[in-house]
Enzyme design. Structure first.
Site, PDB file in Angstrom:
ATOM      1  N   LYS A 149       2.446  -4.010   6.451  1.00 33.41           N
ATOM      2  CA  LYS A 149       2.757  -4.096   5.008  1.00 33.41           C
ATOM      3  C   LYS A 149       4.264  -3.989   4.797  1.00 33.41           C
ATOM      4  O   LYS A 149       4.847  -4.738   4.007  1.00 33.41           O
ATOM      5  CB  LYS A 149       2.035  -2.976   4.251  1.00 33.41           C
ATOM      6  N   SER A 183       0.831  -1.201   0.000  1.00 29.17           N
ATOM      7  CA  SER A 183       0.000   0.000   0.000  1.00 29.17           C
ATOM      8  C   SER A 183       0.866   1.252   0.000  1.00 29.17           C
ATOM      9  O   SER A 183       1.963   1.266   0.579  1.00 29.17           O
ATOM     10  CB  SER A 183      -0.862  -0.032   1.260  1.00 29.17           C
ATOM     11  N   TYR A 192      -1.155  -0.851  10.651  1.00 29.93           N
ATOM     12  CA  TYR A 192      -1.465  -1.472   9.348  1.00 29.93           C
ATOM     13  C   TYR A 192      -0.313  -1.257   8.373  1.00 29.93           C
ATOM     14  O   TYR A 192       0.155  -2.186   7.716  1.00 29.93           O
ATOM     15  CB  TYR A 192      -2.772  -0.883   8.788  1.00 29.93           C
TER      16      TYR A 192
HETATM   17  P1  NAD Z   1     -10.774  -7.266   1.326  1.00 32.70           P
HETATM   18  O1  NAD Z   1     -10.933  -7.252   2.805  1.00 32.70           O
HETATM   19  O2  NAD Z   1     -11.964  -7.045   0.484  1.00 32.70           O
HETATM   20  O3  NAD Z   1     -10.087  -8.647   0.867  1.00 32.70           O
HETATM   21  C1  NAD Z   1      -9.176  -9.338   1.653  1.00 32.70           C
HETATM   22  C2  NAD Z   1      -9.598 -10.797   1.674  1.00 32.70           C
HETATM   23  O4  NAD Z   1      -8.665 -11.546   2.465  1.00 32.70           O
HETATM   24  C3  NAD Z   1     -10.972 -11.007   2.304  1.00 32.70           C
HETATM   25  O5  NAD Z   1     -11.755 -11.820   1.439  1.00 32.70           O
HETATM   26  C4  NAD Z   1     -10.689 -11.722   3.617  1.00 32.70           C
HETATM   27  O6  NAD Z   1     -11.723 -12.613   3.976  1.00 32.70           O
HETATM   28  C5  NAD Z   1      -9.378 -12.430   3.298  1.00 32.70           C
HETATM   29  N1  NAD Z   1      -8.517 -12.684   4.462  1.00 32.70           N
HETATM   30  C6  NAD Z   1      -8.124 -11.809   5.426  1.00 32.70           C
HETATM   31  N2  NAD Z   1      -7.319 -12.420   6.302  1.00 32.70           N
HETATM   32  C7  NAD Z   1      -7.185 -13.703   5.885  1.00 32.70           C
HETATM   33  C8  NAD Z   1      -6.478 -14.832   6.387  1.00 32.70           C
HETATM   34  N3  NAD Z   1      -5.773 -14.762   7.519  1.00 32.70           N
HETATM   35  N4  NAD Z   1      -6.549 -15.995   5.710  1.00 32.70           N
HETATM   36  C9  NAD Z   1      -7.282 -16.078   4.570  1.00 32.70           C
HETATM   37  N5  NAD Z   1      -7.981 -15.062   4.073  1.00 32.70           N
HETATM   38  C10 NAD Z   1      -7.925 -13.878   4.718  1.00 32.70           C
HETATM   39  O7  NAD Z   1      -9.623  -6.198   0.978  1.00 32.70           O
HETATM   40  P2  NAD Z   1      -9.145  -5.668  -0.443  1.00 32.70           P
HETATM   41  O8  NAD Z   1      -9.526  -4.244  -0.537  1.00 32.70           O
HETATM   42  O9  NAD Z   1      -9.534  -6.602  -1.511  1.00 32.70           O
HETATM   43  O10 NAD Z   1      -7.570  -5.707  -0.210  1.00 32.70           O
HETATM   44  C11 NAD Z   1      -6.758  -6.773  -0.676  1.00 32.70           C
HETATM   45  C12 NAD Z   1      -5.332  -6.512  -0.269  1.00 32.70           C
HETATM   46  O11 NAD Z   1      -4.907  -5.264  -0.804  1.00 32.70           O
HETATM   47  C13 NAD Z   1      -5.132  -6.410   1.253  1.00 32.70           C
HETATM   48  O12 NAD Z   1      -3.922  -7.038   1.589  1.00 32.70           O
HETATM   49  C14 NAD Z   1      -5.047  -4.923   1.492  1.00 32.70           C
HETATM   50  O13 NAD Z   1      -4.272  -4.628   2.639  1.00 32.70           O
HETATM   51  C15 NAD Z   1      -4.375  -4.450   0.221  1.00 32.70           C
HETATM   52  N6  NAD Z   1      -4.670  -3.031  -0.094  1.00 32.70           N
HETATM   53  C16 NAD Z   1      -5.965  -2.628  -0.212  1.00 32.70           C
HETATM   54  C17 NAD Z   1      -6.245  -1.270  -0.466  1.00 32.70           C
HETATM   55  C18 NAD Z   1      -7.653  -0.783  -0.575  1.00 32.70           C
HETATM   56  O14 NAD Z   1      -7.866   0.424  -0.422  1.00 32.70           O
HETATM   57  N7  NAD Z   1      -8.637  -1.626  -0.841  1.00 32.70           N
HETATM   58  C19 NAD Z   1      -5.193  -0.351  -0.610  1.00 32.70           C
HETATM   59  C20 NAD Z   1      -3.877  -0.811  -0.491  1.00 32.70           C
HETATM   60  C21 NAD Z   1      -3.632  -2.167  -0.234  1.00 32.70           C
HETATM   61  N1  UFG Z   2     -12.824  10.975   3.479  1.00 34.26           N
HETATM   62  C1  UFG Z   2     -13.881  11.784   3.795  1.00 34.26           C
HETATM   63  N2  UFG Z   2     -15.028  11.212   4.261  1.00 34.26           N
HETATM   64  C2  UFG Z   2     -15.160   9.854   4.406  1.00 34.26           C
HETATM   65  C3  UFG Z   2     -14.072   9.029   4.081  1.00 34.26           C
HETATM   66  C4  UFG Z   2     -12.905   9.617   3.617  1.00 34.26           C
HETATM   67  O1  UFG Z   2     -13.794  13.014   3.672  1.00 34.26           O
HETATM   68  O2  UFG Z   2     -16.225   9.399   4.854  1.00 34.26           O
HETATM   69  C5  UFG Z   2     -11.582  11.573   2.930  1.00 34.26           C
HETATM   70  C6  UFG Z   2     -10.345  11.303   3.760  1.00 34.26           C
HETATM   71  O3  UFG Z   2     -10.194  12.265   4.772  1.00 34.26           O
HETATM   72  C7  UFG Z   2      -9.243  11.358   2.686  1.00 34.26           C
HETATM   73  C8  UFG Z   2      -9.938  10.823   1.424  1.00 34.26           C
HETATM   74  O4  UFG Z   2     -11.335  10.968   1.673  1.00 34.26           O
HETATM   75  O5  UFG Z   2      -8.849  12.679   2.456  1.00 34.26           O
HETATM   76  C9  UFG Z   2      -9.660   9.357   1.149  1.00 34.26           C
HETATM   77  O6  UFG Z   2      -9.943   8.589   2.317  1.00 34.26           O
HETATM   78  P1  UFG Z   2     -10.046   6.996   2.268  1.00 34.26           P
HETATM   79  O7  UFG Z   2     -10.407   6.560   3.654  1.00 34.26           O
HETATM   80  O8  UFG Z   2     -10.939   6.571   1.168  1.00 34.26           O
HETATM   81  O9  UFG Z   2      -8.578   6.554   1.867  1.00 34.26           O
HETATM   82  P2  UFG Z   2      -7.173   6.780   2.577  1.00 34.26           P
HETATM   83  O10 UFG Z   2      -6.279   7.435   1.576  1.00 34.26           O
HETATM   84  O11 UFG Z   2      -7.337   7.440   3.884  1.00 34.26           O
HETATM   85  O12 UFG Z   2      -6.668   5.309   2.858  1.00 34.26           O
HETATM   86  C10 UFG Z   2      -6.851   4.235   1.937  1.00 34.26           C
HETATM   87  C11 UFG Z   2      -6.824   2.937   2.713  1.00 34.26           C
HETATM   88  C12 UFG Z   2      -5.469   2.751   3.323  1.00 34.26           C
HETATM   89  C13 UFG Z   2      -4.446   2.785   2.228  1.00 34.26           C
HETATM   90  C14 UFG Z   2      -4.536   4.072   1.449  1.00 34.26           C
HETATM   91  C15 UFG Z   2      -3.570   4.050   0.280  1.00 34.26           C
HETATM   92  O13 UFG Z   2      -7.807   2.964   3.730  1.00 34.26           O
HETATM   93  O14 UFG Z   2      -5.409   1.512   3.961  1.00 34.26           O
HETATM   94  O15 UFG Z   2      -5.845   4.241   0.960  1.00 34.26           O
HETATM   95  O16 UFG Z   2      -3.725   2.891  -0.459  1.00 34.26           O
HETATM   96  F1  UFG Z   2      -3.225   2.676   2.767  1.00 34.26           F
END
Ligand code: NAD
Ligand code: UFG
Length: 323
Positions: A151, A123, A147
């Site tokens: 990572k 991330s 978190y």
């Molecule tokens: P998500 O929660 O929708 O998907 C994660 C999946 O992993 C879920 O289906 C959950 O059931 C499964 N899981 C969690 N722990 C597990 C375990 N111990 N064993 C087996 N399965 C497990 O999240 P996502 O948004 O699809 O994110 C996927 C990956 O990308 C994550 O590692 C997350 O940290 C990373 N990521 C997500 C974002 C984002 O904004 N969505 C941004 C940066 C990185």
């Molecule tokens: N925001 C609002 N209202 C809301 C939610 C978010 O104003 O209800 C604003 C936040 O303050 C921020 C922007 O929208 O300025 C984006 O917020 P998000 O929560 O959607 O995303 P973040 O950038 O805070 O974080 C997300 C994931 C993190 C990840 C990061 C980069 O939650 O885990 O993106 O990948 F690390």
């Protein structure tokens, strides 16, 4: 065959779709802690292909060992993890256990079974307070919450394995802010609780499930005072993983940003969402959310150069709710 951990989650399920469509056989391992079993059928409906699924946990080393013995796995695409920043602050050990210990178990089982290719979901949060923008892959890493540390720990494990074993190939993909859904509308981001992230929150306001959007701060140093991020379409994001699979022929540890290279403020995103869906979103300006950075976006050139990949979907298209 690809082993896709967390493959029934938001990003993993979209990846499963494009991987099946690209002709890969896919085995998903997911403990359903943040997803639903019926996503398997939805992916199969979209692709008209069968998706292998095992309900289980990446911390279960015996299970992993059985999987690697039973299936011929060429590479692991490792999405499984917990991702809620505030929860990681409240329950750090849960996050270290799931994300770090889970990845350690996975890597041990891979090593024991001579599987030496992995793509890891990291991330942009690993960068922390920007020293300069856009963040490039050389930007110092300095996470500001547990978190983010989980990572970074996994990235370090991957780096160190690659140093020790010169046949190992590990690609860390640092995602910026994934939004949007598959055009079928069958799969998407569907958090079980009140969403933390902006886009799923907006969708709930649009569907009248929540009364209004809280805009967290309008006094940041950005164009309009609201937080600025790099929103990347989830289909583009998972296509980036397909490109990364081809790059796994290069042994060693590799890091790529997956973003668009463009920043969008909260108010700009709301405005695009309103235009895309022809609705008006009720919003209230609130104080800043603790732990939020003012702005960050990606330098996306390295992925373009090395993976021959770039994000192509417009913000307007990413904002369109598909049903
Ligand atoms: P998500 O929660 O929708 O998907 C994660 C999946 O992993 C879920 O289906 C959950 O059931 C499964 N899981 C969690 N722990 C597990 C375990 N111990 N064993 C087996 N399965 C497990 O999240 P996502 O948004 O699809 O994110 C996927 C990956 O990308 C994550 O590692 C997350 O940290 C990373 N990521 C997500 C974002 C984002 O904004 N969505 C941004 C940066 C990185
Ligand atoms: N925001 C609002 N209202 C809301 C939610 C978010 O104003 O209800 C604003 C936040 O303050 C921020 C922007 O929208 O300025 C984006 O917020 P998000 O929560 O959607 O995303 P973040 O950038 O805070 O974080 C997300 C994931 C993190 C990840 C990061 C980069 O939650 O885990 O993106 O990948 F690390």
């Amino acid at each position: 065959m690809l082993l896709v951990t967390g493959g029934l989650g938001y990003i993993g399920s979209h990846f499963a779709v494009v991987a099946l469509q690209a002709g890969y056989e896919v085995l998903v391992l997911d403990n359903l802690s943040n997803s639903h079993a019926n996503v398997k059928e939805k992916v199969e409906k979209i692709t008209q292909k069968s998706l292998d699924f095992i309900e289980g946990d990446i911390r279960d080393e015996e299970l992993l060992d059985d999987i690697f013995k039973q299936y011929s796995i060429e590479a692991v695409i490792h999405f499984a993890g917990l991702k809620a920043v505030a929860e990681s602050v409240a329950k750090p050990l849960l996050y270290y256990d799931n994300n770090v210990s889970g990845s350690l178990s996975l890597l041990k089982a891979m090593q024991n079974n001579k599987v030496n290719k992995i793509i890891f979901s990291s991330s942009a949060t690993v960068y922390g307070e920007p020293k300069y923008l856009p963040y490039d892959e050389q930007h110092p890493t300095n996470p500001i919450n547990p978190y983010g540390y989980t990572k970074l720990h996994v990235e370090h494990m991957l780096r160190d394995i690659c140093t020790a074993d010169n046949a190992f190939a590990a690609i860390t993909l640092r995602y910026f802010n994934p939004i949007g859904a598959h055009p079928s509308g069958l799969i998407g981001e569907n958090p079980k609780d009140i969403p933390n992230n902006l886009m799923p929150y907006l969708i709930k306001v649009a569907n009248s499930e929540l009364p209004y959007l809280q805009v967290f701060g309008d006094d940041y140093e950005t164009r309009d005072g609201t937080g600025e991020r790099d929103y990347i379409n989830v289909m583009d994001l998972v296509e980036g993983h397909l490109s990364a699979i081809n790059y796994l022929v290069n042994a060693g540890f590799h890091v790529f940003n997956l973003g668009t290279g463009k920043g969008t403020t909260v108010l700009e995103l709301v405005s695009a969402f309103e235009t895309a869906n022809n609705i008006v979103i009720e919003k209230k300006i609130k104080s800043r959310r603790e732990g939020d950075l003012a702005k960050f976006w990606a330098k996306a050139d390295l992925a373009k150069k090395e993976l021959h990949w770039e994000a192509t979907t417009s913000l307007l298209d990413s904002c369109r709710i598909v049903q």
